[in-house]
Design an enzyme around this catalytic site. Structure first.
Site, PDB file in Angstrom:
ATOM      1  N   GLU A  70      -3.112  10.413   2.903  1.00 15.07           N
ATOM      2  CA  GLU A  70      -4.310  10.611   3.711  1.00 15.07           C
ATOM      3  C   GLU A  70      -4.304  12.049   4.223  1.00 15.07           C
ATOM      4  O   GLU A  70      -3.283  12.535   4.708  1.00 15.07           O
ATOM      5  CB  GLU A  70      -4.366   9.638   4.888  1.00 15.07           C
ATOM      6  CG  GLU A  70      -4.595   8.202   4.458  1.00 15.07           C
ATOM      7  CD  GLU A  70      -4.788   7.276   5.638  1.00 15.07           C
ATOM      8  OE1 GLU A  70      -5.730   6.470   5.615  1.00 15.07           O
ATOM      9  OE2 GLU A  70      -3.990   7.359   6.596  1.00 15.07           O
ATOM     10  N   GLU A  82       0.847  -1.202   0.000  1.00 16.12           N
ATOM     11  CA  GLU A  82       0.000   0.000   0.000  1.00 16.12           C
ATOM     12  C   GLU A  82       0.873   1.239   0.000  1.00 16.12           C
ATOM     13  O   GLU A  82       1.925   1.271   0.638  1.00 16.12           O
ATOM     14  CB  GLU A  82      -0.897  -0.017   1.232  1.00 16.12           C
ATOM     15  CG  GLU A  82      -1.937   1.090   1.288  1.00 16.12           C
ATOM     16  CD  GLU A  82      -2.905   0.896   2.448  1.00 16.12           C
ATOM     17  OE1 GLU A  82      -3.526   1.889   2.862  1.00 16.12           O
ATOM     18  OE2 GLU A  82      -3.038  -0.244   2.944  1.00 16.12           O
ATOM     19  N   ASP A 112       0.180   5.371   0.568  1.00 20.91           N
ATOM     20  CA  ASP A 112      -0.905   6.204   1.089  1.00 20.91           C
ATOM     21  C   ASP A 112      -0.650   7.698   1.019  1.00 20.91           C
ATOM     22  O   ASP A 112       0.397   8.177   1.462  1.00 20.91           O
ATOM     23  CB  ASP A 112      -1.141   5.904   2.585  1.00 20.91           C
ATOM     24  CG  ASP A 112      -1.750   4.548   2.826  1.00 20.91           C
ATOM     25  OD1 ASP A 112      -2.337   3.983   1.894  1.00 20.91           O
ATOM     26  OD2 ASP A 112      -1.646   4.050   3.963  1.00 20.91           O
TER      27      ASP A 112
END
Length: 270
Positions: free
Chosen positions: A90, A86, A88
């Site tokens: 955010e 993953e 990310d």
């Protein structure tokens, strides 16, 4: 491939406006016009139809304005399974007048704990800005409007796993996370300001498509694309240092309290 995408993710409902080729690239995954605020938990999201193994991904976002404390807008790459990879972006909401926190992380084989956080040098709610992920076999680079903010290098030579074997899809979502997102959960979502809306447009993926167990970049000709071996030149390295000096607010590689037995090996060799 590029999509003249104009998408609104709304905490409570979801709307697509002037979608262009959005439906050719993405599927709505939840909150498809039917989400309701229930027990202070609601949201909406989408994911790409395609899987990718390496690429240069761009998305323009305009974040939730005003008092967005408790909300999280996420834009990330992720593989399936219990040992997933993953990458990310955010965006942690804020009280009015406070800066957004841009949270980044990299997972390999289901393990993350590689957080770096930043404030931005502009108001990300006032206009669209481009958030990019460069992912090639040598490095992952997070960039904002072309300015690199983080580089995660392939350090397999010293035993650090690197996400290079699992194809990932692109995801985005907007949800209520007031149990942790703002000051560790001390500030709760003020639902009198709902609905909370994040806007997306101009998705672009110059990437290796993964289909039937094969990559579209299997040939050396495909791998000759500039991003496949791209690294930071001296100008980009200077901009990266400027961001990290002035706008980084958390770096796992300096958190000795979190790692009392010693910092992760990639931090010690950086």
């Amino acid at each position: 491939m590029a999509s003249m995408l104009h998408l609104f993710l709304v905490l409570g409902t979801l709307m697509v406006v002037s979608a262009g080729s959005f439906y050719q690239e993405f599927d709505i995954t939840w909150g498809d016009g039917r989400a309701k605020i229930h027990n202070n938990a609601s949201g909406s999201g989408f994911q790409s139809k395609n899987d990718y193994l390496f690429g240069k991904i761009d998305m323009q976002l305009k974040l939730v304005p005003g008092n967005s404390a408790g909300t999280v807008t996420a834009y990330y790459l992720k593989s399936p399974g219990s040992k997933w990879d993953e990458i990310d972006f955010e965006f942690l909401g804020n009280l009015s007048g406070d800066p957004y926190t841009l949270h980044t992380n990299v997972f390999t084989n289901g393990k993350g704990n590689r957080e770096q956080q930043f404030h931005l040098w502009f108001d990300p709610t006032a206009a669209f800005h481009t958030y990019s992920i460069l992912w090639n076999p040598q490095r992952i680079v997070f960039s904002v409007d072309g300015t690199p903010i983080r580089e995660f290098k392939n350090s397999e030579s010293i035993g650090v796993p690197f996400p290079k074997n699992q194809p990932m899809r692109i995801y985005s979502s907007l949800w209520n996370a007031d149990d942790w997102a703002t000051r560790g959960g001390l500030v709760k979502t003020d639902w009198t300001h709902a609905p909370f809306t994040a806007s997306y447009r101009n998705f672009k993926a110059d990437a290796c498509l993964w289909s039937n167990g094969k990559s579209s970049c299997a040939s050396s000709r495909s791998r000759s694309r500039a991003w496949f071996s791209q690294e930071l030149d001296s100008s980009s390295q200077n901009r990266l240092k400027w961001v990290q000096k002035n706008y980084m607010i958390y770096n796992y590689c300096t958190d000795t309290k979190r790692f009392p037995q010693g910092l992760p090996v990639e931090c010690r060799t950086a």
